[in-house]
Write a protein that holds these residues in place. Structure first.
Motif, PDB file in Angstrom:
ATOM      1  N   TYR A 104      26.609 -26.659  16.805  1.00  0.00           N
ATOM      2  CA  TYR A 104      25.751 -25.730  16.068  1.00  0.00           C
ATOM      3  C   TYR A 104      26.214 -24.285  16.268  1.00  0.00           C
ATOM      4  O   TYR A 104      26.295 -23.505  15.319  1.00  0.00           O
ATOM      5  CB  TYR A 104      24.296 -25.875  16.514  1.00  0.00           C
ATOM      6  N   GLN A 105      26.529 -23.929  17.519  1.00  0.00           N
ATOM      7  CA  GLN A 105      26.967 -22.567  17.802  1.00  0.00           C
ATOM      8  C   GLN A 105      28.272 -22.252  17.083  1.00  0.00           C
ATOM      9  O   GLN A 105      28.480 -21.134  16.597  1.00  0.00           O
ATOM     10  CB  GLN A 105      27.149 -22.382  19.308  1.00  0.00           C
ATOM     11  N   ARG A 106      29.182 -23.239  16.994  1.00  0.00           N
ATOM     12  CA  ARG A 106      30.467 -23.010  16.331  1.00  0.00           C
ATOM     13  C   ARG A 106      30.270 -22.673  14.858  1.00  0.00           C
ATOM     14  O   ARG A 106      30.919 -21.780  14.317  1.00  0.00           O
ATOM     15  CB  ARG A 106      31.361 -24.246  16.480  1.00  0.00           C
ATOM     16  N   GLU A 107      29.384 -23.399  14.198  1.00  0.00           N
ATOM     17  CA  GLU A 107      29.200 -23.130  12.774  1.00  0.00           C
ATOM     18  C   GLU A 107      28.550 -21.767  12.544  1.00  0.00           C
ATOM     19  O   GLU A 107      28.932 -21.034  11.622  1.00  0.00           O
ATOM     20  CB  GLU A 107      28.378 -24.231  12.116  1.00  0.00           C
ATOM     21  N   ILE A 108      27.593 -21.413  13.382  1.00  0.00           N
ATOM     22  CA  ILE A 108      26.979 -20.089  13.281  1.00  0.00           C
ATOM     23  C   ILE A 108      28.040 -19.004  13.486  1.00  0.00           C
ATOM     24  O   ILE A 108      28.116 -18.023  12.728  1.00  0.00           O
ATOM     25  CB  ILE A 108      25.848 -19.941  14.310  1.00  0.00           C
ATOM     26  N   ASN A 109      28.895 -19.177  14.489  1.00  0.00           N
ATOM     27  CA  ASN A 109      29.949 -18.194  14.757  1.00  0.00           C
ATOM     28  C   ASN A 109      30.945 -18.110  13.609  1.00  0.00           C
ATOM     29  O   ASN A 109      31.453 -17.027  13.286  1.00  0.00           O
ATOM     30  CB  ASN A 109      30.689 -18.541  16.047  1.00  0.00           C
TER      31      ASN A 109
END
Length: 373
Positions: A104-109
């Protein structure tokens, strides 16, 4: 507005956005589009209709289409008629696994930072945020109602593959050899014991596709996963999509917007050819791959050369084999860990097993295992 909800969807969160499709409302979406200058301060959304997308076989998130009605006639003429939204899955086990490896954090970044340095065609992002504990997120993206979604159960066609090769070059070129400047860790791999259990599950469920020569390589392969990953993100690495398969590509009705890549949760440092190998050897049917993969490798090297990158066909071909060998661990994970009995998911996994095993045997990739002791 700050939402603090203990036990929402089985978790604990603190975030300032809707954490599920049911929590989206017209007032919040109006604020989002006004902040992006899509709507003026005098324009507003009157009604939101939430329509599920891909229900039944999603793995890590819930996706919906938001159909919009506007309170102002002018807004209806220039603002989007629909948006695409993504949220964390309601499945607590899958959500925890996605959090652990940072999907999830990767896609937000990607949408907040990384996409700004590339020309790759990805959805325009109107909102991207994640909860403080990393377990819940919300993405509000450009919708593509006139585009056709790729279908892995049908298989990648040559013209689709050519568009995808051109797209991935636009992603890889700007970051090639520059990943030390990017704060992005490699994707965390499950422990060996997890892959051991997954391999057994693979044989139990899809053993008809696994020949004795592959079974005999089991221990050597499991030992090689770590060194293979080290090779994958060693320099010259670039920014890899990480899950560039046919289901994550949208194809336009004409040449004005021919292809869009979606689902950027697995973005990572990687050899560029890994995205190529993952797509071609997993999504293209056997005979089509055999007929076209050499030409597609050549096309990839030609596209990369436009960024001033010397990458020969011979180098790309050898890296193709190594990337294919690495991605057998992805196959094992998909069929042996992500258990999903939805009818389409089972058809996809049968196709994946046939295509990937055949490609590895065609290229004799297991003979490379001594390099990765």
């Amino acid at each position: 507005m700050l939402i603090e909800d203990k036990g929402l969807l089985g978790g604990t969160m603190a975030c300032s956005f809707p954490a599920s499709p049911d929590a989206v409302n017209a007032a919040w979406l109006t604020e989002v589009l006004q902040s992006r200058k899509v709507l003026s301060n005098a324009e507003a959304i009157a009604k939101v209709e939430v329509c599920p997308v891909g229900a039944g076989f999603g793995q890590t998130g819930d996706s919906v289409r938001l159909k919009l009605e506007y309170a102002n006639r002018d807004a209806a003429h220039h603002a989007p008629a629909s948006l695409f939204a993504k949220f964390a899955t309601t499945d607590a086990t899958r959500r925890a696994a996605s959090k652990t490896i940072g999907l999830y954090q990767r896609e937000i970044n990607f949408y907040n930072v990384l996409v700004k340095s590339v020309r790759v065609r990805a959805p325009m992002c109107h909102f991207a945020d994640i909860s403080t504990d990393g377990e819940f997120f919300a993405l509000i993206l450009e919708d593509f109602p006139d585009h056709r979604a790729g279908d892995e159960t049908v298989g990648l066609k040559l013209h689709e593959a050519e568009l995808a090769v051109d797209l991935m070059a636009q992603l890889h070129g700007p970051y090639w050899g520059k990943m030390k400047q990017v704060d992005l860790a490699p994707l965390q791999m499950p422990p060996r014991a997890k892959f051991e259990a997954a391999w057994q599950e693979m044989e139990n469920r899809f053993g008809d596709y696994v020949p004795d020569s592959v079974r005999r390589a089991r221990e050597a392969y499991l030992d090689a996963i770590g060194p293979l990953q080290e090779w994958l993100f060693a320099q010259p690495a670039t920014l890899g999509h990480g899950d560039l398969r046919l289901d994550n590509l949208l194809f336009g009705p004409d040449e004005r917007d021919p292809i869009v890549a979606v689902d950027w949760q697995a973005v990572r440092p990687s050899k560029g050819i890994r995205d190529f190998s993952y797509l071609v050897s997993h999504s293209m049917d056997v005979e089509a791959r055999r007929a076209h993969e050499a030409g597609l490798i050549r096309r990839y090297t030609e596209q990369i050369s436009q960024f001033g990158i010397p990458y020969s066909v011979a180098e790309a071909t050898e890296d193709y084999r190594r990337a294919m060998l690495f991605d057998f661990c992805t196959v094992i994970y998909i069929v042996g860990i992500n258990i999903n009995t939805h009818e389409r998911a089972v058809r996809r996994k049968n196709a994946l097993m046939k295509r990937s095993i055949t490609a590895m045997l065609d290229w004799d990739v297991f003979e490379l295992l001594p390099e990765f002791r």
